[in-house]
Design a protein around this motif. Structure first.
Motif, short mmCIF file in Angstrom:
data_model
loop_
_atom_site.label_atom_id
_atom_site.label_comp_id
_atom_site.label_asym_id
_atom_site.label_seq_id
_atom_site.Cartn_x
_atom_site.Cartn_y
_atom_site.Cartn_z
N THR A 181 63.16 -43.89 3.80
CA THR A 181 62.02 -43.11 3.84
C THR A 181 62.01 -42.71 5.43
O THR A 181 61.86 -43.37 6.30
N GLU A 182 61.20 -41.38 4.91
CA GLU A 182 60.74 -40.82 6.77
C GLU A 182 60.03 -40.34 7.03
O GLU A 182 59.12 -40.19 8.19
N TYR A 183 58.52 -40.65 6.21
CA TYR A 183 57.36 -40.08 6.04
C TYR A 183 55.75 -40.84 5.37
O TYR A 183 56.55 -41.39 4.76
N ARG A 184 55.15 -41.03 5.80
CA ARG A 184 53.93 -41.60 5.24
C ARG A 184 53.97 -40.92 3.89
O ARG A 184 53.42 -39.33 3.46
N GLY A 185 54.16 -41.39 2.43
CA GLY A 185 54.65 -40.77 1.19
C GLY A 185 55.00 -40.34 0.75
O GLY A 185 55.94 -40.23 0.07
N HIS A 186 56.56 -40.25 1.70
CA HIS A 186 57.61 -40.23 0.95
C HIS A 186 58.03 -41.26 0.60
O HIS A 186 59.13 -40.92 -0.80
N ALA A 187 58.13 -42.39 0.07
CA ALA A 187 58.34 -42.86 -0.98
C ALA A 187 57.51 -42.81 -2.54
O ALA A 187 58.07 -42.80 -3.79
N ARG A 188 56.56 -42.38 -2.62
CA ARG A 188 55.95 -41.95 -2.71
C ARG A 188 56.24 -40.51 -4.29
O ARG A 188 56.52 -40.47 -5.53
N ASP A 189 56.80 -40.09 -3.29
CA ASP A 189 57.87 -38.68 -3.54
C ASP A 189 58.78 -38.74 -4.30
O ASP A 189 59.63 -38.86 -5.06
N LEU A 190 59.45 -40.07 -3.54
CA LEU A 190 60.75 -40.32 -4.39
C LEU A 190 60.71 -41.10 -5.48
O LEU A 190 61.57 -40.74 -6.68
N GLY A 191 59.42 -42.26 -5.74
CA GLY A 191 59.83 -42.36 -6.88
C GLY A 191 59.26 -41.16 -7.96
O GLY A 191 59.56 -41.11 -9.25
N ARG A 192 57.98 -39.79 -7.84
CA ARG A 192 57.99 -39.03 -8.56
C ARG A 192 59.46 -38.44 -9.61
O ARG A 192 59.47 -38.17 -9.95
N VAL A 211 55.65 -46.26 -4.49
CA VAL A 211 56.86 -45.54 -5.15
C VAL A 211 56.65 -45.86 -6.58
O VAL A 211 56.72 -44.85 -7.56
N VAL A 212 55.54 -46.74 -6.57
CA VAL A 212 54.57 -47.24 -8.07
C VAL A 212 54.02 -45.42 -8.56
O VAL A 212 53.31 -45.25 -9.58
N ASN A 213 52.97 -45.47 -7.63
CA ASN A 213 51.78 -44.18 -7.58
C ASN A 213 53.12 -42.84 -7.61
O ASN A 213 52.24 -42.09 -8.38
N GLY A 214 54.81 -43.07 -7.31
CA GLY A 214 55.39 -41.69 -7.41
C GLY A 214 55.40 -41.77 -9.67
O GLY A 214 56.30 -40.70 -10.36
N LEU A 215 55.89 -43.53 -9.43
CA LEU A 215 56.38 -43.28 -11.34
C LEU A 215 55.84 -42.80 -12.44
O LEU A 215 55.87 -41.90 -12.80
N LEU A 216 54.13 -43.48 -11.32
CA LEU A 216 53.14 -42.92 -12.69
C LEU A 216 52.54 -42.02 -12.66
O LEU A 216 51.60 -41.85 -12.53
N HIS A 217 53.14 -40.68 -11.50
CA HIS A 217 52.22 -39.50 -11.46
C HIS A 217 51.95 -38.95 -12.52
O HIS A 217 50.91 -37.91 -12.59
N ARG A 218 52.85 -39.05 -13.92
CA ARG A 218 51.94 -38.36 -14.77
C ARG A 218 51.26 -39.38 -16.47
O ARG A 218 51.44 -38.75 -17.50
N GLY A 219 51.53 -40.77 -15.56
CA GLY A 219 51.03 -41.93 -15.91
C GLY A 219 52.22 -42.81 -16.76
O GLY A 219 52.78 -42.75 -16.45
#
Length: 322
Positions: free
Chosen positions: A37-48, A71-79
């Motif tokens: 990860t390189e920035y805050r929110g990067h893990a969310r983007d990768l999870g998405r 990561v969880v918020n990225g994985l569940l971005h559509r529910g």
């Protein structure tokens, strides 16, 4: 198996050498893609990206609770979608690692990696419930994006402590339990609302609970750890039920001393209780309203000020390798 390993290189308890060993061990058992990860929110983007991909079977988060939350918020971005979405695995690398430890994983990254590999070979997994926080319709916060949390959230005092800790970390302080305890004291001395609660809890089919100073929402138990000591704010909370709440209506010096002692001596059978403590178990949905903007935290991340948040306990939201 194709897996994505999301690595937070700033994780406080893993070195570059340790990460290399862990990556080599995981890569020996699966087709592994590694991204730092390189920035805050990067893990969310990768999870998405993993959620939208057709060829990722598993996402492994190597980092602390903040990395896992993203990561969880990225994985569940559509529910939630248990049949389609990749599973989640966690290798603890933060200072506290509440989610991983609540799942029963070792707090050591190397041992947790070994446990993960054993679980994959034995095809062990469980489905966990999660919490979802959304802006309340009809309020000034209704347009705030929804966000999932894995183990806890809070509006008011405890979120103020989290915000203070983040400020200290931005100044270069290490995340230690002593740092947290100092910020608890400073928050107590500076909090203008600790004597007159600003928060009201509303839930379907029940009278509102008013004048709350502190509100802690738990999706599992324990709530946190002080070193190796688990702290139980809501001992009945579980990944298999809805959300639990511990709220306080008074934070005078005697009350804080009493409830702090109860937290430090809490157990799976007994958490804080008393005439100024409100405990609620297995809630599916409720809303916290505040007369003034108050800090909000989820999974130990400060998310700014809110006046109204609706919380939902979503059962069977995510597959986790354990």
């Amino acid at each position: 198996m194709r897996a994505l390993l999301v690595v937070n290189p700033a994780a406080t308890t893993t070195s570059a050498r340790t990460r290399d060993v862990l990556i080599h061990a995981l890569a020996s058992e699966m087709k592994l893609e590694v991204v730092m990860t390189e920035y805050r929110g990067h893990a969310r983007d990768l999870g998405r990206q993993a959620a939208d991909s057709d060829d990722i079977d598993l996402v492994v988060a190597l980092g602390g609770d903040g990395t896992v939350n993203e990561v969880v918020n990225g994985l569940l971005h559509r529910g939630p979608d248990l049949e389609r979405l990749p599973g989640l695995a966690v290798v603890p690398g933060g200072s506290t690692n509440v989610f991983a430890r609540a799942l029963g994983l070792p707090n050591d990254a190397v041992e947790a990696t070994g446990a993960l590999l054993d679980a994959l070979r034995e095809e062990r997994e469980r489905t966990v419930g999660l919490g979802l926080a959304t802006g309340t319709p009809g309020t000034e916060d209704e347009s705030v994006p929804s966000r999932w949390f894995t183990f806890c959230a809070g509006l008011g005092f405890d979120a103020g402590v989290v915000g203070r800790v983040e400020q200290q970390r931005e100044l270069g302080r290490r995340s230690t339990h002593a740092l947290y305890l100092r910020q608890v004291l400073r928050q107590f001395l500076d909090d203008p609302h600790r004597r007159h609660g600003m928060i009201t809890l509303e839930r379907p089919g029940a009278d509102p609970v008013t004048d709350l100073v502190l509100s802690i929402i738990c999706n599992t138990s324990p709530w946190t750890f002080l070193g190796n000591r688990p702290v139980y704010a809501a001992p009945k909370a579980s990944f298999d039920t809805g959300l639990d709440v511990l709220a306080l209506s008074r934070m005078s010096t005697p009350a804080v001393a009493r409830y702090a002692t109860q937290l430090l001596t809490s157990s799976p059978e007994r958490g804080p209780q008393g005439k100024h403590a409100v405990t609620l178990h297995d809630l599916t949905e409720f809303t916290l309203h505040s007369k003034v903007p108050l800090p909000l935290q989820m999974d130990g991340d400060h998310l700014g000020l809110r006046t109204s948040v609706t919380f939902t306990g979503v059962r069977r939201a995510l597959r986790v390798i354990v």
